[in-house]
Design a protein around this motif. Structure first.
Motif, mmCIF file in Angstrom:
data_model
loop_
_atom_site.group_PDB
_atom_site.id
_atom_site.type_symbol
_atom_site.label_atom_id
_atom_site.label_comp_id
_atom_site.label_asym_id
_atom_site.label_seq_id
_atom_site.Cartn_x
_atom_site.Cartn_y
_atom_site.Cartn_z
ATOM 1 N N SER A 1 0.837 -1.193 0.000
ATOM 2 C CA SER A 1 0.000 0.000 0.000
ATOM 3 C C SER A 1 0.879 1.253 0.000
ATOM 4 N N PRO A 2 0.799 2.077 -1.045
ATOM 5 C CA PRO A 2 1.609 3.307 -1.075
ATOM 6 C C PRO A 2 1.323 4.239 0.108
ATOM 7 N N TYR A 3 0.069 4.317 0.528
ATOM 8 C CA TYR A 3 -0.306 5.179 1.654
ATOM 9 C C TYR A 3 0.395 4.720 2.930
ATOM 10 N N HIS A 4 0.369 3.429 3.200
ATOM 11 C CA HIS A 4 1.002 2.908 4.412
ATOM 12 C C HIS A 4 2.518 3.012 4.340
ATOM 13 N N LEU A 5 3.096 2.774 3.183
ATOM 14 C CA LEU A 5 4.552 2.928 3.029
ATOM 15 C C LEU A 5 4.971 4.376 3.233
ATOM 16 N N ARG A 6 4.162 5.313 2.719
ATOM 17 C CA ARG A 6 4.461 6.738 2.913
ATOM 18 C C ARG A 6 4.425 7.082 4.400
ATOM 19 N N ASN A 7 3.407 6.614 5.114
ATOM 20 C CA ASN A 7 3.314 6.895 6.547
ATOM 21 C C ASN A 7 4.454 6.248 7.325
ATOM 22 N N PHE A 8 4.858 5.058 6.920
ATOM 23 C CA PHE A 8 6.001 4.402 7.555
ATOM 24 C C PHE A 8 7.272 5.228 7.335
ATOM 25 N N ALA A 9 7.467 5.708 6.120
ATOM 26 C CA ALA A 9 8.653 6.524 5.808
ATOM 27 C C ALA A 9 8.624 7.842 6.582
ATOM 28 N N ILE A 10 7.440 8.463 6.692
ATOM 29 C CA ILE A 10 7.327 9.723 7.435
ATOM 30 C C ILE A 10 7.634 9.495 8.913
ATOM 31 N N THR A 11 7.104 8.435 9.488
ATOM 32 C CA THR A 11 7.357 8.138 10.899
ATOM 33 C C THR A 11 8.839 7.873 11.144
ATOM 34 N N THR A 12 9.448 7.076 10.286
ATOM 35 C CA THR A 12 10.885 6.797 10.409
ATOM 36 C C THR A 12 11.697 8.079 10.250
ATOM 37 N N GLY A 13 11.323 8.905 9.275
ATOM 38 C CA GLY A 13 12.014 10.180 9.077
ATOM 39 C C GLY A 13 11.879 11.103 10.269
ATOM 40 N N CYS A 14 10.693 11.134 10.894
ATOM 41 C CA CYS A 14 10.485 11.969 12.086
ATOM 42 C C CYS A 14 11.356 11.505 13.243
ATOM 43 N N LEU A 15 11.457 10.196 13.423
ATOM 44 C CA LEU A 15 12.317 9.674 14.489
ATOM 45 C C LEU A 15 13.782 10.029 14.239
ATOM 46 N N LEU A 16 14.236 9.870 13.005
ATOM 47 C CA LEU A 16 15.623 10.232 12.678
ATOM 48 C C LEU A 16 15.854 11.728 12.848
ATOM 49 N N PHE A 17 14.866 12.530 12.444
ATOM 50 C CA PHE A 17 14.968 13.976 12.628
ATOM 51 C C PHE A 17 15.140 14.327 14.107
ATOM 52 N N TYR A 18 14.346 13.715 14.977
ATOM 53 C CA TYR A 18 14.468 14.006 16.406
ATOM 54 C C TYR A 18 15.832 13.580 16.934
ATOM 55 N N ILE A 19 16.283 12.402 16.546
ATOM 56 C CA ILE A 19 17.579 11.903 17.028
ATOM 57 C C ILE A 19 18.701 12.838 16.605
ATOM 58 N N LEU A 20 18.665 13.303 15.362
ATOM 59 C CA LEU A 20 19.753 14.118 14.829
ATOM 60 C C LEU A 20 19.645 15.599 15.194
ATOM 61 N N ALA A 21 18.441 16.117 15.366
ATOM 62 C CA ALA A 21 18.282 17.564 15.528
ATOM 63 C C ALA A 21 17.907 18.018 16.931
ATOM 64 N N SER A 22 17.532 17.110 17.817
ATOM 65 C CA SER A 22 17.003 17.550 19.110
ATOM 66 C C SER A 22 18.037 18.256 19.980
ATOM 67 N N ASP A 23 19.279 17.850 19.924
ATOM 68 C CA ASP A 23 20.288 18.535 20.739
ATOM 69 C C ASP A 23 20.498 19.968 20.270
ATOM 70 N N PHE A 24 20.432 20.194 18.953
ATOM 71 C CA PHE A 24 20.639 21.534 18.428
ATOM 72 C C PHE A 24 19.377 22.385 18.512
ATOM 73 N N LEU A 25 18.253 21.857 18.030
ATOM 74 C CA LEU A 25 17.017 22.635 17.995
ATOM 75 C C LEU A 25 16.254 22.605 19.310
ATOM 76 N N GLY A 26 16.376 21.524 20.062
ATOM 77 C CA GLY A 26 15.657 21.385 21.318
ATOM 78 C C GLY A 26 14.365 20.601 21.144
ATOM 79 N N PHE A 27 13.852 20.137 22.274
ATOM 80 C CA PHE A 27 12.643 19.323 22.262
ATOM 81 C C PHE A 27 11.440 20.087 21.721
ATOM 82 N N LEU A 28 11.248 21.322 22.175
ATOM 83 C CA LEU A 28 10.050 22.069 21.805
ATOM 84 C C LEU A 28 9.924 22.250 20.298
ATOM 85 N N ILE A 29 10.981 22.653 19.641
ATOM 86 C CA ILE A 29 10.927 22.869 18.190
ATOM 87 C C ILE A 29 10.781 21.540 17.465
ATOM 88 N N CYS A 30 11.567 20.547 17.853
ATOM 89 C CA CYS A 30 11.512 19.244 17.171
ATOM 90 C C CYS A 30 10.149 18.590 17.332
#
Length: 157
Positions: free
Chosen positions: A76-105
């Protein structure tokens, strides 16, 4: 996606062993019977016991299943897209939270996920802002978990 019970049990067994190895380095507190390793250790031993039972049960059953069986959602393209978005959000938090902070991330992640789940556009920003502030207050003030402030460090309250 379905995992064979033996495979799941093995992963949980490895997690339990990793926790037990990690907590062995926790310091003891003089004058107290229960130290910082007590509850994680108890949970790790219970997880280890359950994982062994899961592995034994998997080998005792006569039905043999593959280690990993992919579900219908993988097509399902819809489910794969949501899986990719969720994975991307987790990676974004891991990589950016120290610099941007919890509130912004957290705000960016919630806005992205609300958009992906097709929340009404006029509700995305206020709900994301409210939930971010609520989560931050619960963890930072109530539970005293030190969340990263990042670039908002001068505004720390």
């Amino acid at each position: 996606m379905k995992f064979n019970d033996a495979f799941s049990g093995l992963l949980l067994l490895l997690l339990a062993v990793a926790v037990l190895v990690n907590i062995s380095a926790f310091p003891t507190i003089p004058g107290q019977n229960i130290g910082p390793a007590a509850f994680p250790g108890l949970l790790a031993w219970l997880l280890l016991l359950c994982s062994v039972l899961l592995i034994v049960r998997a080998f005792r059953t006569s039905v043999r299943t593959p280690l990993i069986e992919l579900g219908a959602w993988i097509r399902s393209p819809y489910h794969l897209r949501n899986f990719a978005i969720t994975t991307g959000c987790l990676l974004f938090y891991i990589l950016a939270s120290d610099f941007l902070g919890f509130l912004i991330c957290a705000f960016v992640i919630l806005c992205t996920m609300f958009w992906a789940l097709q929340v009404r556009p006029r509700l995305i920003v206020p709900i994301a802002l409210g939930v971010t502030l609520l989560i931050h207050t619960i963890f930072y003030k109530g539970l005293r978990v030190p969340l990263p402030w990042g670039i908002l460090l001068p505004l720390q309250w």
